[in-house]
Structure formats: C-alpha cells, structure tokens
Design a protein around this motif. Structure first.
Motif, mmCIF file in Angstrom:
data_model
loop_
_atom_site.group_PDB
_atom_site.id
_atom_site.type_symbol
_atom_site.label_atom_id
_atom_site.label_comp_id
_atom_site.label_asym_id
_atom_site.label_seq_id
_atom_site.Cartn_x
_atom_site.Cartn_y
_atom_site.Cartn_z
ATOM 1 N N ALA A 125 -12.654 41.036 60.204
ATOM 2 C CA ALA A 125 -11.198 41.239 60.225
ATOM 3 C C ALA A 125 -10.849 42.612 59.669
ATOM 4 O O ALA A 125 -9.963 43.299 60.195
ATOM 5 C CB ALA A 125 -10.498 40.136 59.426
ATOM 6 N N LEU A 126 -11.551 43.037 58.622
ATOM 7 C CA LEU A 126 -11.336 44.370 58.060
ATOM 8 C C LEU A 126 -11.667 45.437 59.093
ATOM 9 O O LEU A 126 -10.912 46.393 59.278
ATOM 10 C CB LEU A 126 -12.191 44.558 56.805
ATOM 11 C CG LEU A 126 -12.140 45.946 56.184
ATOM 12 C CD1 LEU A 126 -10.785 46.185 55.525
ATOM 13 C CD2 LEU A 126 -13.261 46.123 55.172
ATOM 14 N N ARG A 127 -12.783 45.273 59.758
ATOM 15 C CA ARG A 127 -13.217 46.252 60.770
ATOM 16 C C ARG A 127 -12.178 46.376 61.892
ATOM 17 O O ARG A 127 -11.918 47.463 62.390
ATOM 18 C CB ARG A 127 -14.566 45.840 61.343
ATOM 19 C CG ARG A 127 -15.147 46.860 62.300
ATOM 20 C CD ARG A 127 -16.550 46.536 62.670
ATOM 21 N NE ARG A 127 -17.351 46.731 61.472
ATOM 22 C CZ ARG A 127 -18.667 46.729 61.442
ATOM 23 N NH1 ARG A 127 -19.349 46.554 62.532
ATOM 24 N NH2 ARG A 127 -19.320 46.906 60.326
ATOM 25 N N GLU A 128 -11.590 45.253 62.279
ATOM 26 C CA GLU A 128 -10.584 45.264 63.341
ATOM 27 C C GLU A 128 -9.253 45.842 62.860
ATOM 28 O O GLU A 128 -8.504 46.422 63.637
ATOM 29 C CB GLU A 128 -10.375 43.854 63.883
ATOM 30 C CG GLU A 128 -11.571 43.329 64.648
ATOM 31 C CD GLU A 128 -11.431 41.876 65.038
ATOM 32 O OE1 GLU A 128 -10.331 41.300 64.907
ATOM 33 O OE2 GLU A 128 -12.442 41.300 65.474
ATOM 34 N N ALA A 129 -8.961 45.696 61.562
ATOM 35 C CA ALA A 129 -7.659 46.107 61.025
ATOM 36 C C ALA A 129 -7.556 47.598 60.728
ATOM 37 O O ALA A 129 -6.484 48.168 60.842
ATOM 38 C CB ALA A 129 -7.343 45.314 59.760
ATOM 39 N N THR A 130 -8.665 48.218 60.331
ATOM 40 C CA THR A 130 -8.583 49.597 59.876
ATOM 41 C C THR A 130 -9.929 50.310 60.032
ATOM 42 O O THR A 130 -10.975 49.676 59.901
ATOM 43 C CB THR A 130 -8.139 49.648 58.394
ATOM 44 O OG1 THR A 130 -8.006 51.002 57.997
ATOM 45 C CG2 THR A 130 -9.118 48.948 57.481
ATOM 46 N N PRO A 131 -9.900 51.615 60.289
ATOM 47 C CA PRO A 131 -11.165 52.345 60.388
ATOM 48 C C PRO A 131 -11.821 52.595 59.025
ATOM 49 O O PRO A 131 -13.032 52.753 58.945
ATOM 50 C CB PRO A 131 -10.778 53.659 61.062
ATOM 51 C CG PRO A 131 -9.324 53.830 60.782
ATOM 52 C CD PRO A 131 -8.747 52.450 60.643
ATOM 53 N N TYR A 132 -11.014 52.633 57.947
ATOM 54 C CA TYR A 132 -11.552 52.872 56.607
ATOM 55 C C TYR A 132 -10.863 51.961 55.614
ATOM 56 O O TYR A 132 -9.651 51.771 55.719
ATOM 57 C CB TYR A 132 -11.358 54.336 56.173
ATOM 58 C CG TYR A 132 -12.183 55.263 57.011
ATOM 59 C CD1 TYR A 132 -13.543 55.405 56.775
ATOM 60 C CD2 TYR A 132 -11.606 55.973 58.051
ATOM 61 C CE1 TYR A 132 -14.304 56.241 57.570
ATOM 62 C CE2 TYR A 132 -12.366 56.807 58.846
ATOM 63 C CZ TYR A 132 -13.715 56.930 58.605
ATOM 64 O OH TYR A 132 -14.479 57.746 59.386
#
Length: 166
Positions: free
Chosen positions: A102-109
């Motif tokens: 979910a983090l990877r999908e939400a933001t690049p960093y």
C-alpha cells in the motif's frame, strides 16, 4: 538489527559453569532491507540486515511507519497512516506485506527494497569479496537510478539487484 536470538548461545557464562560450544554453522544468507527516504542523492538510505526475511520485512515496515509518524516531510503521510493499519494490528506476515505494498502504491518515497546476500566460502563462512562486490554494485545501481535521466536505454541496463547469480 541488534535483536537477541534466544536460540543462540549466550555471549557470557555465569561463574562456575562450563560453556558448551555451539555446533551451529554461520547462516547461509543475510537479508538486507534498504529504505530510500528521498530522491536527494545527499540523503543516505537506511540499510537494515537480518537473518530472517519475515522479521526483516516487519522491521523495515515499522522503521518507515515511525518515520512517517514523526516527520512532516512526507506529503500525505497522515492520510496514509490513518487509512492503513498500524504495526500493532499486523498479526500475520501478509499484513506487513500488504502495508508495504500500500505504501509503494501511495507514494514514491520512502521506497524500500529487499535483497538476499549469500554468505559462504570464507573461513568465517563469509565470502567477503563477493559480498563487497554485490554491495558496491547495488549502491552504484542506486546512485545511477537517482542521477539517470530515466531514458529507456539507461533503465534497460539496470538490474533489480535482487539476486547474486554472478
């Protein structure tokens, strides 16, 4: 990762007791978790090492979660944390994986990656030459990725860095 493994022999022995030699061999592999906080090449990534990939994934996720909680530097962090379960709700390894995806999908960093590094060959069980070459290659790939123009020819020459089959 400075955790203590209860299955490992103790480093100190109480007075009056005889220490038993462990017949366990060094681990065959080391797992690395790399957290890249920003695309700024001046900001060093965080590298976390461990013997167990599941424990390492949780440690990486908790480290990122704590940074997102404590820093205003990440746009949308508050919303992300509110819409995804906190570490105390991660019961299964799949829960950690779901949070990280979910983090990877939400933001690049912050971005993360996991690497498997075999440790065999040396007198202490470590092939230092291969590991040093692997780590140098992984760092060079990361530096190239941060400074490249992302043209198809530049990206085509990069490998994922996930395997050490050289």
């Amino acid at each position: 990762m400075g955790s203590i493994d209860p299955e490992e022999p103790s480093a100190s022995t109480p007075a009056g007791t005889t220490a038993q030699r462990s017949t366990t061999s060094p681990p065959g592999a080391l797992f690395l978790g790399v957290i890249v906080w920003t695309d700024d090449p001046e900001v060093d990534p965080t590298v976390i090492a461990g013997r167990h990939p599941v424990t390492l994934a949780r440690t990486v996720a908790v480290t990122i979660h704590e940074m997102l909680e404590d820093s205003e530097a990440y746009a949308g962090a508050t919303e992300f944390l509110q819409s995804n379960p906190p570490p105390q709700d991660w019961v299964l390894p799949e829960d950690v994986d779901a949070w990280l995806e979910a983090l990877r999908e939400a933001t690049p960093y912050p971005a993360y990656s996991f690497h498997h590094v075999p440790l065999t060959g040396g007198a202490d069980g470590t092939n230092h030459t291969v590991i040093n070459r692997y780590l140098q290659h992984a760092l060079q790939e990361r530096e190239d990725a941060l400074t490249s123009d992302s043209s198809p020819s530049a990206v085509a020459g990069q490998s994922s860095g996930r395997h050490l089959a050289r």
